[in-house]
Design an enzyme around this catalytic site. Structure first.
Site, mmCIF file in Angstrom:
data_model
loop_
_atom_site.group_PDB
_atom_site.id
_atom_site.type_symbol
_atom_site.label_atom_id
_atom_site.label_comp_id
_atom_site.label_asym_id
_atom_site.label_seq_id
_atom_site.Cartn_x
_atom_site.Cartn_y
_atom_site.Cartn_z
ATOM 1 C CE LYS A 103 -6.780 -0.499 -1.691
ATOM 2 N NZ LYS A 103 -5.884 -1.493 -1.139
HETATM 3 C C1 LIG Z 1 -4.501 -1.761 -0.540
HETATM 4 C C2 LIG Z 1 -3.199 -2.025 -1.177
HETATM 5 C C3 LIG Z 1 -2.412 -3.127 -0.843
HETATM 6 C C4 LIG Z 1 -2.669 -4.005 0.353
HETATM 7 O O1 LIG Z 1 -3.900 -4.590 0.415
HETATM 8 P P1 LIG Z 1 -4.514 -5.049 1.819
HETATM 9 O O2 LIG Z 1 -5.732 -5.796 1.418
HETATM 10 O O3 LIG Z 1 -4.806 -3.818 2.597
HETATM 11 O O4 LIG Z 1 -3.507 -5.914 2.493
HETATM 12 C C5 LIG Z 1 -1.269 -3.380 -1.591
HETATM 13 N N1 LIG Z 1 -0.898 -2.568 -2.581
HETATM 14 C C6 LIG Z 1 -1.607 -1.483 -2.920
HETATM 15 C C7 LIG Z 1 -1.141 -0.624 -4.053
HETATM 16 C C8 LIG Z 1 -2.770 -1.164 -2.221
HETATM 17 O O5 LIG Z 1 -3.461 -0.073 -2.561
#
Ligand SMILES: *Cc1c(COP(=O)(O)O)cnc(C)c1O
Length: 377
Positions: free
Chosen positions: A189
């Protein structure tokens, strides 16, 4: 053709310049034995709340926990429905299911790729408890009409801001507009940990307390459990990493915006390609730079052969996932999401992507488009 490969995401390039600083921060955690929750998490929570301009931030184990705990803290449970989009990562819907509620989908807007506010009211039933807009690819959903609908129907709004750390909407930061917001700090991210982490932001003190309880086995005081919670704490080490990386987030987001602007400029007018469009209401942080094109799978293969790594976010909309066959949706229910899933192609996007690399990606992409269009592929 001799050219170095262009990765989809280059975390090493991002981490090398700050490696010593992060390692020093991790050493502090080790010296303090503050591994599960603790002062380093509290310090990050304070810094991240400030960054978002939110009153509170609660660090948790990952971005799926933060979605789930937000819903639990708002009292969403069995018998309830939560409205969200099918064009998202699976976790959005999973959190609704694990709260005991039912995901109800609404299609996305073809310009912003976020929930189409004009279609929300038709999906509201007496069971609807919350709306969960997703700020897909780093662009904010159109929050004003969403909040107005929520107010009218007495619903909660939980922003899935996993891809929107620093995104703005009419001068405000994503994650401060709904009743609660969920962030993921998955390594890929825009703000990524060196492992798993997530956070909830809110301006509501009571909600903050509830989320903090759920992440800590439902206890406020050690070994006294008010509710059945879960182990959803953030690691001290991840908090330390995130505190360092947060200092560079805005700069990194600006670098992504620079890369997106150059892509837009070089790809403008290319036949058969739809470029991402930034809504006038805010700034995207380009977590993903996704174009739309026909013959997407063939293009990805050809680009791969030329050393350009790409991705698909996401190839199967959630309403068509096998896991949700029980919900009874069919192809044709959400035409925009389905068309996007069939044509989205994510080009390399990360802050350290050079202008020269972008020029190479664009040159190769245009060449592949010509091959595919001419049938010579
Ligand atoms: C990455 C993501 C998640 C989940 O996050 P994690 O930290 O991997 O559990 C939820 N929603 C969206 C839109 C994402 O891109």
């Amino acid at each position: 053709m001799s050219q170095s490969k262009i990765p989809f995401l280059d975390l090493k390039a991002h981490h090398d310049p700050i490696r010593q600083e992060v390692m020093a921060a991790m050493n502090e955690v080790i010296d303090a034995n503050a591994f599960a929750g603790g002062p380093f998490v509290a310090r990050f929570e304070e810094a991240y709340a400030k960054f978002c301009d939110a009153k509170f931030c609660i660090g948790v184990g990952n971005g799926t926990d933060s979605l789930w705990f937000s819903l639990l803290a708002l009292g969403v449970g069995p018998g309830d429905e939560v409205i969200t989009v099918p064009m998202t990562f699976m976790a959005t819907a999973e959190a609704i299911t694990y709260a005991g509620a039912k995901p109800v989908f609404v299609d996305i807007d073809p310009q912003t790729y976020t929930i189409d506010p004009t279609q929300i009211e038709a999906a509201i039933t007496p069971r609807t408890k919350a709306i969960m807009p997703v700020h897909l690819f780093g662009q904010c959903a159109d929050m004003d009409p969403i909040m107005a609908i929520a107010k009218k129907h007495n619903l909660f709004v939980v922003e899935d801001a996993a891809q929107a750390q620093g995104t703005t909407y009419r001068g405000r930061k994503a994650g401060t507009i709904g009743h609660a917001a969920s962030f993921s700090f998955y390594p890929g991210k825009n703000l990524g940990a060196w492992g798993e982490a997530g956070a909830v932001t809110t301006n509501d003190a009571a909600l903050r307390e509830k989320v903090a309880m759920f992440r800590e086995h439902g206890q406020k005081k050690k070994y006294y459990h008010d509710v059945v919670g879960w182990n959803g704490r953030m690691d001290g080490l991840q908090a330390a990493v995130l505190s360092v990386k947060l200092k560079y987030l805005e700069q990194a987001n600006n670098q992504r915006r620079r890369a997106a602007a150059l892509y837009n400029q070089l790809l403008a007018g290319t036949p058969g390609v739809t470029l991402p469009s930034e809504a006038a209401y805010g700034q995207s942080i380009y977590h993903i730079y996704a174009v739309r094109a026909a013959h997407r799978d063939r293009l990805i293969q050809l680009l791969g052969e030329r050393g350009v790594a790409t991705g698909i976010h996401y190839p199967v909309p959630v309403h068509l996932q096998q896991a949700y066959a029980n919900l009874g949706y069919r192809r044709g229910n959400f035409p925009v999401s389905e068309a996007c899933a069939d044509s989205f192609l994510s080009l390399p996007m990360f802050p350290e992507l050079t202008n020269q690399q972008i020029e190479i990606v664009v040159r190769e992409f245009k060449d592949c488009l010509r091959l595919v269009a001419g049938g010579a592929a």
